[in-house]
Design an enzyme around this catalytic site. Sequence first.
Site, PDB file in Angstrom:
ATOM      1  N   LYS A 112       0.823  -1.211   0.000  1.00  0.00           N
ATOM      2  CA  LYS A 112       0.000   0.000   0.000  1.00  0.00           C
ATOM      3  C   LYS A 112       0.850   1.251   0.000  1.00  0.00           C
ATOM      4  O   LYS A 112       0.476   2.261  -0.593  1.00  0.00           O
ATOM      5  CB  LYS A 112      -0.964   0.008   1.187  1.00  0.00           C
ATOM      6  CG  LYS A 112      -2.055  -1.019   1.024  1.00  0.00           C
ATOM      7  CD  LYS A 112      -3.298  -0.654   1.795  1.00  0.00           C
ATOM      8  CE  LYS A 112      -4.407  -1.635   1.418  1.00  0.00           C
ATOM      9  NZ  LYS A 112      -5.571  -1.553   2.265  1.00  0.00           N
ATOM     10  N   LYS A 194      -3.691 -11.067  -7.226  1.00  0.00           N
ATOM     11  CA  LYS A 194      -5.035 -11.264  -6.674  1.00  0.00           C
ATOM     12  C   LYS A 194      -6.024 -10.241  -7.245  1.00  0.00           C
ATOM     13  O   LYS A 194      -5.624  -9.115  -7.599  1.00  0.00           O
ATOM     14  CB  LYS A 194      -5.007 -11.201  -5.149  1.00  0.00           C
ATOM     15  CG  LYS A 194      -4.677  -9.854  -4.598  1.00  0.00           C
ATOM     16  CD  LYS A 194      -4.955  -9.746  -3.105  1.00  0.00           C
ATOM     17  CE  LYS A 194      -4.718  -8.291  -2.729  1.00  0.00           C
ATOM     18  NZ  LYS A 194      -5.070  -7.868  -1.436  1.00  0.00           N
ATOM     19  N   LYS A 197      -9.585  -4.377  -5.570  1.00  0.00           N
ATOM     20  CA  LYS A 197     -10.400  -3.205  -5.861  1.00  0.00           C
ATOM     21  C   LYS A 197      -9.549  -2.034  -6.326  1.00  0.00           C
ATOM     22  O   LYS A 197     -10.043  -1.105  -6.930  1.00  0.00           O
ATOM     23  CB  LYS A 197     -11.314  -2.815  -4.689  1.00  0.00           C
ATOM     24  CG  LYS A 197     -10.756  -2.967  -3.310  1.00  0.00           C
ATOM     25  CD  LYS A 197     -11.877  -2.839  -2.252  1.00  0.00           C
ATOM     26  CE  LYS A 197     -11.369  -3.197  -0.865  1.00  0.00           C
ATOM     27  NZ  LYS A 197     -12.411  -3.380   0.119  1.00  0.00           N
TER      28      LYS A 197
HETATM   29  P1  TYM Z   1     -10.433  -5.770   2.880  1.00  0.00           P
HETATM   30  O1  TYM Z   1     -11.517  -4.784   3.078  1.00  0.00           O
HETATM   31  O2  TYM Z   1      -9.280  -5.394   2.024  1.00  0.00           O
HETATM   32  O3  TYM Z   1     -11.004  -7.119   2.270  1.00  0.00           O
HETATM   33  C1  TYM Z   1     -12.141  -7.755   2.820  1.00  0.00           C
HETATM   34  C2  TYM Z   1     -12.013  -9.263   2.768  1.00  0.00           C
HETATM   35  O4  TYM Z   1     -11.896  -9.725   1.409  1.00  0.00           O
HETATM   36  C3  TYM Z   1     -10.781 -10.607   1.296  1.00  0.00           C
HETATM   37  N1  TYM Z   1     -10.227 -10.505  -0.056  1.00  0.00           N
HETATM   38  C4  TYM Z   1     -10.048 -11.552  -0.885  1.00  0.00           C
HETATM   39  N2  TYM Z   1     -10.283 -12.864  -0.726  1.00  0.00           N
HETATM   40  C5  TYM Z   1      -9.990 -13.675  -1.778  1.00  0.00           C
HETATM   41  N3  TYM Z   1      -9.472 -13.234  -2.949  1.00  0.00           N
HETATM   42  C6  TYM Z   1      -9.222 -11.925  -3.153  1.00  0.00           C
HETATM   43  N4  TYM Z   1      -8.738 -11.496  -4.300  1.00  0.00           N
HETATM   44  C7  TYM Z   1      -9.513 -11.009  -2.076  1.00  0.00           C
HETATM   45  N5  TYM Z   1      -9.378  -9.663  -1.936  1.00  0.00           N
HETATM   46  C8  TYM Z   1      -9.831  -9.375  -0.692  1.00  0.00           C
HETATM   47  C9  TYM Z   1      -9.822 -10.123   2.375  1.00  0.00           C
HETATM   48  O5  TYM Z   1      -8.879 -11.112   2.724  1.00  0.00           O
HETATM   49  C10 TYM Z   1     -10.763  -9.782   3.500  1.00  0.00           C
HETATM   50  O6  TYM Z   1     -11.106 -10.939   4.235  1.00  0.00           O
HETATM   51  N6  TYM Z   1      -7.904  -5.429   7.162  1.00  0.00           N
HETATM   52  C11 TYM Z   1      -9.064  -6.018   6.534  1.00  0.00           C
HETATM   53  C12 TYM Z   1     -10.354  -5.660   7.220  1.00  0.00           C
HETATM   54  C13 TYM Z   1     -10.378  -5.892   8.683  1.00  0.00           C
HETATM   55  C14 TYM Z   1     -10.585  -7.134   9.344  1.00  0.00           C
HETATM   56  C15 TYM Z   1     -10.581  -6.833  10.740  1.00  0.00           C
HETATM   57  C16 TYM Z   1     -10.752  -8.434   8.896  1.00  0.00           C
HETATM   58  C17 TYM Z   1     -10.257  -4.944   9.648  1.00  0.00           C
HETATM   59  N7  TYM Z   1     -10.386  -5.501  10.887  1.00  0.00           N
HETATM   60  C18 TYM Z   1     -10.724  -7.848  11.696  1.00  0.00           C
HETATM   61  C19 TYM Z   1     -10.922  -9.454   9.851  1.00  0.00           C
HETATM   62  C20 TYM Z   1     -10.889  -9.140  11.224  1.00  0.00           C
HETATM   63  C21 TYM Z   1      -9.128  -5.536   5.108  1.00  0.00           C
HETATM   64  O7  TYM Z   1      -8.621  -4.511   4.766  1.00  0.00           O
HETATM   65  O8  TYM Z   1      -9.908  -6.305   4.289  1.00  0.00           O
END
Ligand code: TYM
Length: 325
Positions: A112, A194, A197
């Site tokens: 990032k 991967k 977004k």
């Molecule tokens: P975020 O918002 O980037 O993504 C949300 C969830 O989607 C999953 N993900 C994917 N899974 C499979 N293939 C992909 N290409 C892919 N892209 C995204 C992510 O692994 C995630 O599960 N830091 C986290 C949010 C968060 C969180 C938490 C998660 C904050 N606090 C506590 C669990 C527990 C995040 O930025 O996810």
Amino acid sequence: MSQRVFSGIQPSGTLHLGNYLGAIKNWVNLQDKHESVFCIVDLHAITALQNPEELRKKTLEMAKIYLAAGIDPEKSTIFVQSHVPEHAELAWILNTITKISELERMTQFKDKSSENKQNINAGLFNYPVLMAADILLYDTNLVPVGEDQLQHVEIARTLARRFNSTFGETFVIPEPSIVKEGMRIMGLDDPMKKMSKSAPSEYNYIALTDSPEKIREKIKRAVTDSGRQIKYSDDQPAIKNLLNIYALLDNARPAEIASAYRGKGYAEFKKDLAEIVVGFLEPFQKRYNSIDDQDVLQTLEDGKEKAKKMAGEKMGAVREKMGLA
Ligand code: TYM
């Protein structure tokens, strides 16, 4: 025995099939077996500059996505991170037991910060500590996430152990919960990266809001491998990825789908896959559009009360143990 599940998604950017298949689909299954808490992590989203009006709108949209995907507020707690100030408070406390070298190792921080060199802020660096606070506040046993978040769950485990051994038994040690086929959905335009977004091209992902025509076009244009066969194998990463998407949406095994297409061409497979995706997203979007904003606000209000109670109790114990109360 029932366990506590916690997970969250940032209300920023466009939610795509990777987010659904990697995380939300698993949440929907887990909520039937476990006490579940699902958060919209707006404090994480502001580690990149957000327009305030837009952030408010996206937060509400994210709650609607949870509901349309099948998260049931009767079974699960749905709330917004910033509505429960204990998240920020515990994050501060955990910062004091986190080593800078541990945060420097985080690959998401490296990625990032290289994507956005103008805004490498301290919040972005401390992001995994806030995520650890989210998880640890709720005595979480299971954290359903995609593969890219595993390193962050690992640091939550490290901090829980470190706090417990320094100040006495306080936190449950969480475990990640991963669905193998969905943990890393790859970009349709590049099966080595991967689905994301923040990808530069919209042909990388299928957004949950894409129209049927757009979905068909994106799948038609998805890159394929140089081989001719439809088989589930690491040497055909593009087809492997498409088979994973097909299988997860069709509740089948990727290898079964592959054998059903033995001897058939990529074009036919992609055409059918597009209809599988449309068949999932069309009713999803109908449900999304029929959800009333006022009902969502009420759901988030109820969720806030439930989350506050859990988080408040845990923070009371933490303050006590540390001599802060
Ligand atoms: P975020 O918002 O980037 O993504 C949300 C969830 O989607 C999953 N993900 C994917 N899974 C499979 N293939 C992909 N290409 C892919 N892209 C995204 C992510 O692994 C995630 O599960 N830091 C986290 C949010 C968060 C969180 C938490 C998660 C904050 N606090 C506590 C669990 C527990 C995040 O930025 O996810």
